[in-house]
Write an enzyme that holds these catalytic residues in place. Structure first.
Site, PDB file in Angstrom:
ATOM      1  N   SER A  50       3.456  12.911  -1.225  1.00 58.35           N
ATOM      2  CA  SER A  50       2.419  11.948  -1.630  1.00 58.35           C
ATOM      3  C   SER A  50       1.429  12.130  -2.714  1.00 58.35           C
ATOM      4  O   SER A  50       1.476  13.248  -3.204  1.00 58.35           O
ATOM      5  CB  SER A  50       1.654  11.580  -0.352  1.00 58.35           C
ATOM      6  N   ASP A  82       6.649  10.157  -2.981  1.00 55.95           N
ATOM      7  CA  ASP A  82       6.404   9.046  -1.763  1.00 55.95           C
ATOM      8  C   ASP A  82       5.368   8.339  -2.354  1.00 55.95           C
ATOM      9  O   ASP A  82       4.179   8.820  -2.816  1.00 55.95           O
ATOM     10  CB  ASP A  82       5.788   9.735  -0.279  1.00 55.95           C
ATOM     11  N   HIS A  83       5.530   6.872  -2.680  1.00 57.21           N
ATOM     12  CA  HIS A  83       4.413   6.216  -3.156  1.00 57.21           C
ATOM     13  C   HIS A  83       4.045   6.430  -4.382  1.00 57.21           C
ATOM     14  O   HIS A  83       2.755   6.467  -4.797  1.00 57.21           O
ATOM     15  CB  HIS A  83       3.148   5.739  -2.088  1.00 57.21           C
ATOM     16  N   GLU A 134       9.702  -0.830  -3.289  1.00 60.63           N
ATOM     17  CA  GLU A 134       9.308  -1.361  -2.028  1.00 60.63           C
ATOM     18  C   GLU A 134       9.133  -3.109  -2.491  1.00 60.63           C
ATOM     19  O   GLU A 134       8.327  -3.289  -3.532  1.00 60.63           O
ATOM     20  CB  GLU A 134       7.754  -0.859  -1.669  1.00 60.63           C
ATOM     21  N   HIS A 209       8.881   2.548   6.086  1.00 60.64           N
ATOM     22  CA  HIS A 209       7.604   3.476   5.912  1.00 60.64           C
ATOM     23  C   HIS A 209       6.856   3.065   6.970  1.00 60.64           C
ATOM     24  O   HIS A 209       7.066   2.191   7.773  1.00 60.64           O
ATOM     25  CB  HIS A 209       6.962   3.070   4.724  1.00 60.64           C
ATOM     26  N   ALA A 211       6.491   4.766   9.946  1.00 63.74           N
ATOM     27  CA  ALA A 211       7.263   4.773  11.084  1.00 63.74           C
ATOM     28  C   ALA A 211       7.034   6.108  12.125  1.00 63.74           C
ATOM     29  O   ALA A 211       7.775   6.110  12.821  1.00 63.74           O
ATOM     30  CB  ALA A 211       8.654   4.773  10.811  1.00 63.74           C
ATOM     31  N   THR A 255       2.277  10.675   9.861  1.00 63.63           N
ATOM     32  CA  THR A 255       1.330  10.670  10.890  1.00 63.63           C
ATOM     33  C   THR A 255       1.369  11.686  12.114  1.00 63.63           C
ATOM     34  O   THR A 255       0.690  12.424  12.624  1.00 63.63           O
ATOM     35  CB  THR A 255       0.605   9.456  11.318  1.00 63.63           C
TER      36      THR A 255
END
Length: 307
Positions: A50, A82-83, A134, A209, A211, A255
């Site tokens: 990220s 990511d992102h 996205e 995402h 998830a 997370t």
């Protein structure tokens, strides 16, 4: 084993009805735990970085740590951004050796999202790099990605978006969200919407995402040893397993790794207050990461022995 792109692993996942785990990495112990889990399960892996991880560890450090991990494995491994929030970040990662990048234009207007995605696709494809985009927006907070409300993906727009941009996979919004506080009532995903998108984009890999499932045993462990993460709730694992049978080939998990690692470290410090050697508490934390990822691979993603 060199890095690979996700094309073949996604094609098999779509065909066989499982998903590949995309696990966020921030340091050596997380990378080691994920790699150990993948080795034991004989599973393909996506290690994703990220914006926050790039700032924390540095892009070159992350790349070199992953290169070190590849010396001792025969697993197919994708290095994914990511992102990525703009073209320049995606270009930097492509030039740095990433085999997959996500351009996240979901915060832009529809036409602006198409324009920036198309620009990244043209640059990436010239270098053989996969592009995830996205459409729609997830609520919640993850590093520098933040949105107050979800905007579910419109199926008709999804088809047009893929056609006009040429992106290789699409992250969609059907009810997941970033962070540890995903639901206040009953957890629901919009499977009717997912099924519609899948039918309109046959054989096309979709991405979820936000998830993480936020296992309550780790919430309780963290709180028992001084944490304050009450009320954290994630996506039930049975819903994620079901999504993998509807064309979802990549499921992002961050997370849960953070929670397992932090809860384990909290427990270690309370039980061993005299420890000050980082190896003493990072070793069980690394094992917690491995066990979490192994559980996800085997019981949620269904991608054990899929290499």
């Amino acid at each position: 084993m060199p890095l690979t792109g996700p094309r073949e692993m996604f094609a098999r996942a779509y065909r066989e009805g499982h998903a590949v785990g995309a696990f966020n990495v921030n340091n050596m112990e997380i990378i080691q735990g994920i790699m150990q889990a993948g080795a034991e399960e004989r599973a393909p892996l996506i290690l994703q970085v990220s914006a926050g991880a790039r700032k924390y560890a540095g892009q070159n450090y992350i790349i070199k740590l992953i290169e070190a991990a590849l010396l001792d494995t025969d697993l197919p491994v994708v290095l994914h951004l990511d992102h990525g929030q703009d073209f320049d970040i995606c270009k930097s990662c492509i030039d740095g050796g990433f085999t997959s990048v996500m351009i996240d234009g979901s915060h832009l207007s529809y036409e602006e999202n198409i324009a920036v995605t198309r620009r990244v696709v043209e640059y990436a494809h010239d270098k053989g790099v996969w592009v995830e985009a996205e459409l729609g927006q997830l609520a919640g907070v993850e590093d520098e990605v933040s949105a107050e409300h979800s905007v579910y993906t419109d199926p008709d727009q999804a088809v047009e978006f893929v056609q006009r941009t040429g992106c290789d996979s699409l992250a969609i919004a059907i009810g997941t969200s970033h962070g540890a506080y995903k639901f206040t009532g009953d957890a629901k995903l919009d499977f009717a919407r997912l099924e519609t998108i899948t039918k309109m984009l046959p054989d096309y890999p979709l991405v979820l995402h936000g998830a993480s499932s936020v296992p309550q045993e780790f919430v309780e462990m963290a709180n028992a040893y001084g944490g304050k993460v009450g009320g954290a709730r994630g996506v039930p694992e049975d819903l994620l397993r079901k999504a993998a049978t509807f064309g979802v080939c990549k499921i992002n998990i961050d997370t849960d790794i953070r929670l397992a690692m932090t809860a384990t470290i909290r427990k270690h410090f309370i039980e061993n207050p005299g420890d000050f050697d980082p190896r003493a508490y990072l070793k069980p934390a690394r094992e917690a990461v491995k066990n979490m990822v192994q559980h996800k691979i085997r019981n949620v993603l269904g991608c054990s022995n899929k290499i």
